[in-house]
Design a protein around this motif. Structure first.
Motif, PDB file in Angstrom:
ATOM      1  N   LEU A  60       2.460  13.296 -10.571  1.00  0.00           N
ATOM      2  CA  LEU A  60       3.388  14.404 -10.734  1.00  0.00           C
ATOM      3  C   LEU A  60       3.935  14.423 -12.162  1.00  0.00           C
ATOM      4  O   LEU A  60       4.041  15.483 -12.791  1.00  0.00           O
ATOM      5  N   GLY A  61       4.251  13.240 -12.698  1.00  0.00           N
ATOM      6  CA  GLY A  61       4.717  13.146 -14.073  1.00  0.00           C
ATOM      7  C   GLY A  61       3.672  13.628 -15.066  1.00  0.00           C
ATOM      8  O   GLY A  61       3.982  14.340 -16.024  1.00  0.00           O
ATOM      9  N   LEU A  62       2.410  13.240 -14.843  1.00  0.00           N
ATOM     10  CA  LEU A  62       1.334  13.680 -15.726  1.00  0.00           C
ATOM     11  C   LEU A  62       1.188  15.196 -15.714  1.00  0.00           C
ATOM     12  O   LEU A  62       1.003  15.826 -16.764  1.00  0.00           O
ATOM     13  N   ARG A  87      -9.738  19.857 -13.543  1.00  0.00           N
ATOM     14  CA  ARG A  87      -8.631  18.942 -13.795  1.00  0.00           C
ATOM     15  C   ARG A  87      -7.375  19.392 -13.043  1.00  0.00           C
ATOM     16  O   ARG A  87      -6.648  18.562 -12.478  1.00  0.00           O
ATOM     17  N   ALA A  88      -7.144  20.707 -13.024  1.00  0.00           N
ATOM     18  CA  ALA A  88      -5.989  21.226 -12.284  1.00  0.00           C
ATOM     19  C   ALA A  88      -6.152  20.987 -10.785  1.00  0.00           C
ATOM     20  O   ALA A  88      -5.186  20.630 -10.087  1.00  0.00           O
ATOM     21  N   GLU A  89      -7.372  21.159 -10.276  1.00  0.00           N
ATOM     22  CA  GLU A  89      -7.641  20.923  -8.857  1.00  0.00           C
ATOM     23  C   GLU A  89      -7.344  19.475  -8.502  1.00  0.00           C
ATOM     24  O   GLU A  89      -6.676  19.183  -7.496  1.00  0.00           O
ATOM     25  N   ASN A  90      -7.822  18.542  -9.309  1.00  0.00           N
ATOM     26  CA  ASN A  90      -7.615  17.118  -9.035  1.00  0.00           C
ATOM     27  C   ASN A  90      -6.122  16.779  -9.020  1.00  0.00           C
ATOM     28  O   ASN A  90      -5.635  16.115  -8.097  1.00  0.00           O
ATOM     29  N   THR A  91      -5.397  17.248 -10.030  1.00  0.00           N
ATOM     30  CA  THR A  91      -3.967  16.954 -10.108  1.00  0.00           C
ATOM     31  C   THR A  91      -3.212  17.556  -8.935  1.00  0.00           C
ATOM     32  O   THR A  91      -2.364  16.900  -8.312  1.00  0.00           O
ATOM     33  N   ALA A  92      -3.517  18.814  -8.610  1.00  0.00           N
ATOM     34  CA  ALA A  92      -2.823  19.496  -7.519  1.00  0.00           C
ATOM     35  C   ALA A  92      -3.080  18.807  -6.181  1.00  0.00           C
ATOM     36  O   ALA A  92      -2.155  18.604  -5.377  1.00  0.00           O
ATOM     37  N   LYS A 152       0.831  -1.210   0.000  1.00  0.00           N
ATOM     38  CA  LYS A 152       0.000   0.000   0.000  1.00  0.00           C
ATOM     39  C   LYS A 152       0.860   1.253   0.000  1.00  0.00           C
ATOM     40  O   LYS A 152       0.575   2.214  -0.725  1.00  0.00           O
ATOM     41  N   GLU A 153       1.929   1.231   0.790  1.00  0.00           N
ATOM     42  CA  GLU A 153       2.801   2.397   0.859  1.00  0.00           C
ATOM     43  C   GLU A 153       3.546   2.592  -0.465  1.00  0.00           C
ATOM     44  O   GLU A 153       3.692   3.720  -0.944  1.00  0.00           O
ATOM     45  N   ILE A 154       4.010   1.497  -1.044  1.00  0.00           N
ATOM     46  CA  ILE A 154       4.724   1.590  -2.317  1.00  0.00           C
ATOM     47  C   ILE A 154       3.799   2.109  -3.408  1.00  0.00           C
ATOM     48  O   ILE A 154       4.167   2.982  -4.209  1.00  0.00           O
ATOM     49  N   TYR A 155       2.569   1.600  -3.458  1.00  0.00           N
ATOM     50  CA  TYR A 155       1.625   2.052  -4.483  1.00  0.00           C
ATOM     51  C   TYR A 155       1.221   3.506  -4.263  1.00  0.00           C
ATOM     52  O   TYR A 155       0.926   4.224  -5.222  1.00  0.00           O
ATOM     53  N   THR A 156       1.205   3.956  -3.011  1.00  0.00           N
ATOM     54  CA  THR A 156       0.918   5.364  -2.743  1.00  0.00           C
ATOM     55  C   THR A 156       2.023   6.255  -3.315  1.00  0.00           C
ATOM     56  O   THR A 156       1.744   7.271  -3.975  1.00  0.00           O
ATOM     57  N   VAL A 157       3.280   5.874  -3.077  1.00  0.00           N
ATOM     58  CA  VAL A 157       4.404   6.646  -3.613  1.00  0.00           C
ATOM     59  C   VAL A 157       4.387   6.617  -5.142  1.00  0.00           C
ATOM     60  O   VAL A 157       4.596   7.644  -5.812  1.00  0.00           O
ATOM     61  N   ASN A 158       4.127   5.436  -5.714  1.00  0.00           N
ATOM     62  CA  ASN A 158       4.093   5.307  -7.169  1.00  0.00           C
ATOM     63  C   ASN A 158       2.957   6.144  -7.764  1.00  0.00           C
ATOM     64  O   ASN A 158       3.121   6.790  -8.811  1.00  0.00           O
ATOM     65  N   TYR A 159       1.806   6.130  -7.096  1.00  0.00           N
ATOM     66  CA  TYR A 159       0.645   6.912  -7.544  1.00  0.00           C
ATOM     67  C   TYR A 159       0.971   8.407  -7.547  1.00  0.00           C
ATOM     68  O   TYR A 159       0.625   9.139  -8.476  1.00  0.00           O
ATOM     69  N   TRP A 160       1.680   8.853  -6.494  1.00  0.00           N
ATOM     70  CA  TRP A 160       2.094  10.248  -6.429  1.00  0.00           C
ATOM     71  C   TRP A 160       3.055  10.574  -7.569  1.00  0.00           C
ATOM     72  O   TRP A 160       2.911  11.605  -8.239  1.00  0.00           O
ATOM     73  N   ALA A 161       4.045   9.709  -7.799  1.00  0.00           N
ATOM     74  CA  ALA A 161       5.037   9.957  -8.853  1.00  0.00           C
ATOM     75  C   ALA A 161       4.381  10.007 -10.229  1.00  0.00           C
ATOM     76  O   ALA A 161       4.721  10.850 -11.065  1.00  0.00           O
ATOM     77  N   VAL A 162       3.429   9.109 -10.466  1.00  0.00           N
ATOM     78  CA  VAL A 162       2.731   9.068 -11.754  1.00  0.00           C
ATOM     79  C   VAL A 162       1.954  10.361 -11.992  1.00  0.00           C
ATOM     80  O   VAL A 162       2.009  10.946 -13.076  1.00  0.00           O
ATOM     81  N   VAL A 186      -3.926  15.656  -5.653  1.00  0.00           N
ATOM     82  CA  VAL A 186      -3.258  14.350  -5.624  1.00  0.00           C
ATOM     83  C   VAL A 186      -1.775  14.523  -5.325  1.00  0.00           C
ATOM     84  O   VAL A 186      -1.198  13.826  -4.482  1.00  0.00           O
ATOM     85  N   VAL A 187      -1.140  15.462  -6.018  1.00  0.00           N
ATOM     86  CA  VAL A 187       0.299  15.684  -5.822  1.00  0.00           C
ATOM     87  C   VAL A 187       0.584  16.163  -4.395  1.00  0.00           C
ATOM     88  O   VAL A 187       1.562  15.759  -3.762  1.00  0.00           O
ATOM     89  N   LEU A 188      -0.287  17.018  -3.853  1.00  0.00           N
ATOM     90  CA  LEU A 188      -0.061  17.570  -2.525  1.00  0.00           C
ATOM     91  C   LEU A 188      -0.382  16.589  -1.402  1.00  0.00           C
ATOM     92  O   LEU A 188       0.276  16.587  -0.358  1.00  0.00           O
ATOM     93  N   LEU A 189      -1.400  15.744  -1.606  1.00  0.00           N
ATOM     94  CA  LEU A 189      -1.916  14.930  -0.507  1.00  0.00           C
ATOM     95  C   LEU A 189      -1.560  13.455  -0.569  1.00  0.00           C
ATOM     96  O   LEU A 189      -1.655  12.764   0.450  1.00  0.00           O
ATOM     97  N   ALA A 190      -1.157  12.940  -1.737  1.00  0.00           N
ATOM     98  CA  ALA A 190      -1.000  11.487  -1.887  1.00  0.00           C
ATOM     99  C   ALA A 190      -0.010  10.900  -0.882  1.00  0.00           C
ATOM    100  O   ALA A 190      -0.254   9.841  -0.288  1.00  0.00           O
TER     101      ALA A 190
END
Length: 421
Positions: A153-155, A281-286, A141-151, A288-292
């Motif tokens: 941020l990349g997007l 869309r910007a709200e969702n991305t921001a 779960k922790e690894i997928y959280t970090v990966n989800y954040w990285a993905v 996710v990046v801030l809170l993930a």
């Protein structure tokens, strides 16, 4: 943030660090280039022809994922990734040369893009199986959280770079992508070791022709009822998520009344429907990046089962609101609600998938699972047509019904598992 909360499982694990960095780079390139290829093809070949060309890319990508999943189980993760990533590098280089003054061949650019997406799709099952290979149920779960954040941020960064560079600097984008993917190839060659389970612990498909082994391997996956329920839930969840750029986007562009989002002294933010879509869309991305990276701490009081169900409920409720509201502020609150729901359920369902797939056929399972994206895209497109016949409140009710089905599928998957899950 303390290192032991989220990044602890990454400590000392070079393979995980490399693959998460690669996930970030791949999503950045996808967002920077792939998102603008539809524009390039439409202006070059015409909208109708571009649609056919893009459909071909999607269809070939499905075949590539299945081939990549089979190859990863038969020949190993590392070899499959190396070949596929070399293909991605070579095709980006081909696109850069084809678009430059040396050749200036739009047809060759498209051919390079077609092969590029084939190679990238073939790499996906091996990449996801590799992450499962080197993690444990306690750390996933922790690894997928970090990966989800990285993905994510990349997007976000890729979209910004693409929007800035596409007009007048497309050659630079393609050349930069080639350089970046050459680094990915080198990271796989020098930093990644084979992680496929040993032959003694693996399922052996019946001997026969290549096609027979291919079909036999995937037949076993399709017969796994619990896994297919999980895939159904994932496809329906994505179908709701894709509504933002399908039905919801169309509704906002067509029906949303222009309005002041907020006003402060002489500063007034006035938005129309298309601009409101961009804000959401910007709200969702921001968010996710801030809170993930803090999601685990925020939701630590919830069991996985409760977090999954509550997350799906909030996610669905947010999109139901997007389907009917014409108030900018209500839409922003709905965006916050569905993003929180997304943050609650994504790491849990990814970990559930990783725990469910057998060691013996991980890549094949991941290949089939990733087809949920294509199914979701078709369902989301159907809602655009349905929106011409059904009022917005009817669409919202359909979203709610889909949410109920998603939860019922997860309940069936989780039946018999410990209540703490």
């Amino acid at each position: 943030m303390k290192s032991g909360t989220v990044v602890g499982p990454l400590a000392g694990n070079r393979t995980l660090k490399v693959r998460i960095a690669v996930s970030f780079a791949n999503r950045l390139l996808d967002s920077m280039i792939t998102s603008f290829m539809a524009v390039y093809l439409a202006f070059t070949f015409g909208a109708a022809t571009a649609g056919v060309l893009l459909f071909t890319v999607v269809g070939l990508g499905v075949a590539a994922m299945l081939i990549g999943g089979h190859a990863s189980e038969k020949y190993g993760r590392r070899r499959t990734l190396m070949l596929a990533e070399i293909g991605v590098f070579a095709t980006f280089a081909l696109m850069a040369v084809a678009h430059s003054g040396l050749l200036s061949s739009p047809l060759l650019v498209y051919l390079g893009y077609l092969l590029n997406r084939f190679a990238a799709s073939a790499a996906l099952p091996a990449s996801e199986a590799l992450i499962v290979d080197v993690t444990t149920p306690q750390t996933r779960k922790e690894i997928y959280t970090v990966n989800y954040w990285a993905v994510n941020l990349g997007l976000a960064l890729g979209a910004l770079l693409g929007a800035w560079l596409y007009d007048g600097h497309f050659d630079l984008m393609l050349g930069g992508a080639a350089v970046c993917t050459s680094g990915i190839v080198l990271s796989t060659v020098f930093l990644i070791q084979e992680t496929r389970p040993s032959e003694g612990n693996r399922h052996r498909t019946p001997a026969g022709s290549v096609l027979y082994e291919f079909v036999s391997g995937y037949r076993l996956v399709l017969r796994d009822g619990r896994f297919m329920r999980l895939m159904t839930a994932a496809a329906l969840t994505l179908a709701i998520e894709f509504q933002l750029i399908n039905y919801v986007g169309v509704r906002l562009a067509r029906d949303f009344p222009p309005q002041d989002l907020f006003s402060l002294n002489s500063l007034t933010v006035h938005v129309n429907g298309v601009q409101m879509l961009g804000v959401l869309r910007a709200e969702n991305t921001a968010l996710v990046v801030l809170l993930a990276l803090f999601a685990r701490r925020l939701f630590r009081g919830l069991s996985d089962r409760t977090g999954l169900y509550l997350g799906i409920t909030l996610f669905t409720a947010g999109y139901m609101t997007l389907a009917v509201s014409d108030s900018g502020w209500v839409l922003l609150v709905a965006g916050l609600v569905f993003t929180v729901g997304e943050l609650m359920n994504v790491p849990i369902k990814q970990a559930l998938l990783a725990d469910m797939v057998p060691d013996t056929d991980r890549s094949r399972y991941m290949a089939v699972y990733n087809l949920n994206i294509r199914v979701a895209q078709m369902i989301a497109a159907l809602f655009v047509a349905l929106g011409t016949l059904v009022p917005s409140w009817g669409i919202a009710l359909l979203y709610g019904l889909i949410g109920v089905v998603i939860i019922s599928q997860y309940r069936a998957v989780l039946s018999g598992r410990p209540s703490t899950v």
